[in-house]
Design a protein around this motif. Structure first.
Motif, PDB file in Angstrom:
ATOM      1  N   ILE A   1       0.878  -1.005   0.059  1.00 30.07           N
ATOM      2  CA  ILE A   1       0.158  -0.038   0.033  1.00 30.07           C
ATOM      3  C   ILE A   1       0.619   1.298   0.169  1.00 30.07           C
ATOM      4  CG2 ILE A   1      -1.432   1.412   1.418  1.00 30.07           C
ATOM      5  CD1 ILE A   1      -2.845  -1.412   2.403  1.00 30.07           C
ATOM      6  N   SER A   2       1.765   1.278   0.767  1.00 32.41           N
ATOM      7  CA  SER A   2       2.963   2.374   0.688  1.00 32.41           C
ATOM      8  C   SER A   2       3.404   2.605  -0.492  1.00 32.41           C
ATOM      9  CB  SER A   2       3.830   2.336   1.949  1.00 32.41           C
ATOM     10  OG  SER A   2       4.762   1.185   1.393  1.00 32.41           O
ATOM     11  N   HIS A   3       3.588   1.590  -1.553  1.00 28.47           N
ATOM     12  CA  HIS A   3       4.193   1.914  -2.763  1.00 28.47           C
ATOM     13  C   HIS A   3       3.099   1.958  -3.814  1.00 28.47           C
ATOM     14  CE1 HIS A   3       7.911   0.566  -0.879  1.00 28.47           C
ATOM     15  NE2 HIS A   3       8.570   1.202  -1.760  1.00 28.47           N
ATOM     16  N   GLY A   4       1.641   2.440  -3.339  1.00 29.95           N
ATOM     17  CA  GLY A   4       0.692   2.627  -4.554  1.00 29.95           C
ATOM     18  C   GLY A   4       0.288   1.250  -5.094  1.00 29.95           C
ATOM     19  N   LEU A   5       0.521  -0.090  -4.540  1.00 31.21           N
ATOM     20  CA  LEU A   5       0.134  -1.194  -5.156  1.00 31.21           C
ATOM     21  C   LEU A   5      -1.234  -1.415  -4.606  1.00 31.21           C
ATOM     22  CD1 LEU A   5       3.044  -1.347  -5.908  1.00 31.21           C
ATOM     23  CD2 LEU A   5       2.563  -3.790  -5.451  1.00 31.21           C
ATOM     24  N   ASP A   6      -2.268  -2.098  -5.293  1.00 33.66           N
ATOM     25  CA  ASP A   6      -3.440  -2.688  -4.959  1.00 33.66           C
ATOM     26  C   ASP A   6      -3.042  -3.988  -4.127  1.00 33.66           C
ATOM     27  OD1 ASP A   6      -5.159  -0.668  -6.075  1.00 33.66           O
ATOM     28  OD2 ASP A   6      -5.255  -1.867  -7.814  1.00 33.66           O
ATOM     29  N   VAL A   7      -3.895  -4.372  -3.223  1.00 35.98           N
ATOM     30  CA  VAL A   7      -3.633  -5.406  -2.530  1.00 35.98           C
ATOM     31  C   VAL A   7      -4.826  -6.635  -2.898  1.00 35.98           C
ATOM     32  CG1 VAL A   7      -3.311  -6.769  -0.347  1.00 35.98           C
ATOM     33  CG2 VAL A   7      -2.326  -4.794  -0.551  1.00 35.98           C
ATOM     34  N   VAL A   8      -4.596  -7.752  -3.469  1.00 33.34           N
ATOM     35  CA  VAL A   8      -5.615  -8.614  -3.534  1.00 33.34           C
ATOM     36  C   VAL A   8      -5.305  -9.862  -2.603  1.00 33.34           C
ATOM     37  CG1 VAL A   8      -6.589 -10.362  -5.301  1.00 33.34           C
ATOM     38  CG2 VAL A   8      -6.023  -7.792  -5.945  1.00 33.34           C
ATOM     39  N   TYR A   9      -6.252 -10.494  -2.079  1.00 38.29           N
ATOM     40  CA  TYR A   9      -5.958 -11.526  -1.069  1.00 38.29           C
ATOM     41  C   TYR A   9      -6.074 -13.075  -1.917  1.00 38.29           C
ATOM     42  CZ  TYR A   9      -4.923  -8.455   2.581  1.00 38.29           C
ATOM     43  OH  TYR A   9      -4.428  -7.544   3.539  1.00 38.29           O
ATOM     44  N   CYS A  10      -5.261 -14.132  -1.521  1.00 36.42           N
ATOM     45  CA  CYS A  10      -5.508 -15.178  -2.483  1.00 36.42           C
ATOM     46  C   CYS A  10      -6.110 -16.407  -1.516  1.00 36.42           C
ATOM     47  CB  CYS A  10      -4.179 -15.399  -2.919  1.00 36.42           C
ATOM     48  SG  CYS A  10      -3.983 -16.833  -4.087  1.00 36.42           S
ATOM     49  N   ASP A  11      -6.979 -16.990  -1.828  1.00 37.28           N
ATOM     50  CA  ASP A  11      -7.456 -18.269  -1.482  1.00 37.28           C
ATOM     51  C   ASP A  11      -6.385 -19.595  -2.055  1.00 37.28           C
ATOM     52  OD1 ASP A  11      -8.674 -20.277   0.239  1.00 37.28           O
ATOM     53  OD2 ASP A  11     -10.831 -19.747  -0.934  1.00 37.28           O
ATOM     54  N   ASN A  12      -6.637 -20.583  -1.336  1.00 36.31           N
ATOM     55  CA  ASN A  12      -5.849 -21.893  -1.839  1.00 36.31           C
ATOM     56  C   ASN A  12      -6.990 -22.907  -1.856  1.00 36.31           C
ATOM     57  OD1 ASN A  12      -3.053 -21.619  -2.441  1.00 36.31           O
ATOM     58  ND2 ASN A  12      -3.077 -20.854  -0.172  1.00 36.31           N
ATOM     59  N   VAL A  13      -7.565 -23.434  -2.983  1.00 33.80           N
ATOM     60  CA  VAL A  13      -8.513 -24.368  -3.134  1.00 33.80           C
ATOM     61  C   VAL A  13      -8.070 -25.951  -3.336  1.00 33.80           C
ATOM     62  CG1 VAL A  13     -10.570 -25.132  -4.556  1.00 33.80           C
ATOM     63  CG2 VAL A  13      -9.920 -22.535  -4.248  1.00 33.80           C
ATOM     64  N   PRO A  14      -8.525 -26.996  -2.590  1.00 33.12           N
ATOM     65  CA  PRO A  14      -7.959 -28.199  -2.916  1.00 33.12           C
ATOM     66  C   PRO A  14      -8.774 -28.897  -3.772  1.00 33.12           C
ATOM     67  CG  PRO A  14      -9.537 -28.048  -0.783  1.00 33.12           C
ATOM     68  CD  PRO A  14      -9.575 -26.553  -1.445  1.00 33.12           C
ATOM     69  N   VAL A  15      -8.053 -29.545  -4.632  1.00 28.00           N
ATOM     70  CA  VAL A  15      -8.453 -30.166  -5.969  1.00 28.00           C
ATOM     71  C   VAL A  15      -7.848 -31.510  -5.984  1.00 28.00           C
ATOM     72  CG1 VAL A  15      -8.357 -30.121  -8.570  1.00 28.00           C
ATOM     73  CG2 VAL A  15      -8.325 -27.804  -7.171  1.00 28.00           C
ATOM     74  N   GLU A  16      -8.984 -32.309  -6.280  1.00 29.99           N
ATOM     75  CA  GLU A  16      -8.485 -33.940  -6.180  1.00 29.99           C
ATOM     76  C   GLU A  16      -7.584 -34.065  -7.328  1.00 29.99           C
ATOM     77  OE1 GLU A  16     -11.396 -32.923  -7.065  1.00 29.99           O
ATOM     78  OE2 GLU A  16     -13.127 -33.812  -5.905  1.00 29.99           O
TER      79      GLU A  16
END
Length: 457
Positions: free
Chosen positions: A417-432
């Protein structure tokens, strides 16, 4: 030994029978102890009469002999159930029982909810307080960083979508002093909001915040300190969290473990997570079999090279089938799922996944989310190294994509944020890992339905 009533003894033929008799008589003289039976587990050095009738008469308790030369693990379980005992006292010794055999007995005994002890050791099943007034499940794991919160998020979203109205109660090493409700179903949880919480001294990347953000349901955050070999915690406020869960507007509760520590709340069903990347001896020995044996559904995570090859995965699956033959077993991998739009963006990606799988995750993101990953860091759990990695790429990126773990808020989000970037959070999805396994979503729904049936009955 306070609180123990009925006890089963393990005896062998390496001890002279009158000596064993004296030990049993000594135990019987103790207050609150009643020796109800014994299992003869082997040894012939001082064995003069191998008839159950003779041993039972001379020891003064019913004695069951093993039918073969191996340690009679299943017979011990059978006798625990037959006599409804509270504890198993081991009066054997080397060479009949070595350390690995004793740990295997311990796992069998603890899976029955019974104490296993000897002259200088005592193992107890984890505390399971009967508090819940609504159906519930536990998600526990064989270690840290194997995906409990990711699986909890997957389960929560799935059953919420199907109308089960769940809440999550999570305990973590950085949890709040008093159980904390986060209304993930109501509030907008942004990077700026989490950073504000962090600056107030809150561990804003604690598991219950991640659950609330990823699942958009009500979560209750608890804390814990310490973790015993069998999963007991030294300190936790999860009992209070469970009582709070009874009062909130939800119809189903999910209790999420922390590391290898097991939530101390009795629930209707359990999911055990195994990290395929873990040393296999940690799963097959010590108290690995105990945790594996608790699961009604067993999910293997991180089932891909270089963390685990096909041979190791097969060995783990075979071991689970041996220890817990009634469990459904599904092997999976995690794949990233951004919570925001990355289309056309240059991305700096922060994860707790090991460096060895970085390229797979990067390729998945670029192929599925139309973005360009210009830099990565696997050091979310190491603040100094995370800062070093971010300095390399922060001026080249448009977006900081990060899992909500460890230093994700106070370093990754703050510096981005201090460098002007957007922040997007990331989930982790389990896949067979392939279609030979049962469908994970269908298996979860089946487990939840079974938990509700258990509760109602």
């Amino acid at each position: 030994m306070k609180g123990i009533n009925k006890m089963l003894c393990l005896v062998d033929g390496e001890h002279y029978l009158p000596v064993t008799k004296e030990a049993i008589d000594t135990l019987n003289k103790l207050e609150h102890i009643d020796i109800v039976a014994a299992v003869f587990i082997g040894g012939t050095e001082k064995l003069r009469d191998d008839s159950e009738e003779s041993y039972s008469e001379k020891l003064g308790v019913p004695v069951q002999f093993a039918k073969d030369k191996d340690i009679p693990y299943d017979l011990i379980v059978e006798m625990i159930r037959k006599f409804d005992v509270d504890a198993v006292m081991d009066l054997s010794d080397e060479p009949i029982l070595d350390y690995p055999k004793r740990f295997r007995i311990a796992c069998k005994v603890l899976n029955e909810g019974v104490i296993y002890e000897g002259p200088d050791f005592r193992f107890e099943p984890t505390s399971q307080y009967e508090i819940m007034e609504k159906p519930s499940i536990t998600i526990l794991g064989t270690g840290k960083r194997i995906g409990k919160t990711a699986v909890s998020g997957f389960v929560s979203r799935l059953i919420d979508k199907n109308g089960y109205e769940p809440c999550v109660i999570a305990m973590g090493r950085g949890g709040p002093e008093e159980p904390e409700i986060v209304h993930g179903e109501e509030m907008e949880i942004t990077a700026e909001y989490l950073l504000e919480q962090s600056e107030k001294g809150v561990h804003a990347a604690s598991d219950h915040w991640e659950d609330a953000l990823m699942s958009r349901i009500l979560t209750i955050g608890c804390r814990r300190c310490g973790g015993g070999m069998a999963g007991e915690v030294f300190l936790t406020n999860m009992k209070q969290g469970a009582k709070l869960a009874n009062k909130v507007d939800s119809k189903f509760a999910i209790f999420e473990g922390s590391g290898a520590a097991i939530p101390p709340i009795k629930t209707d069903k359990k999911i055990t997570l195994i990290g395929a990347s873990q040393p296999i001896e940690n799963l097959t020995t010590y108290f690995g079999p105990y945790r594996v044996g608790l699961g009604d559904l067993v999910i293997l995570t991180m089932c891909e090279e270089p963390m685990a090859d096909a041979d190791k995965i097969k060995k783990i699956e075979d071991f689970v089938a041996e220890v817990n033959p009634d469990a459904t077993v599904i092997s999976t991998v995690f794949r990233p799922k951004p919570l925001g739009d990355l289309t056309g963006k240059k991305v700096l990606f922060a994860t707790t996944a090991p460096e060895s799988v970085k390229d797979k995750l990067v390729n998945y993101l670029e192929e599925n989310y139309d973005c360009k990953v210009i830099g990565t860091t696997s050091h979310l759990s190491n603040r100094p190294l995370l800062r070093q990695d971010m300095k390399k790429y922060v001026d080249k990126a448009d977006v900081m994509l990060t899992e909500l773990k460890a230093a994700a808020v106070d370093v990754a989000s703050k510096d981005a944020i201090s460098h002007g970037l957007d922040v997007v959070y990331c989930d982790n999805v389990p896949v067979e890992i392939d279609d030979t396994y049962p469908d994970l979503g269908e298996s979860v729904i089946k487990l939840v339905d079974s938990a509700i049936e258990n509760f109602n009955n």
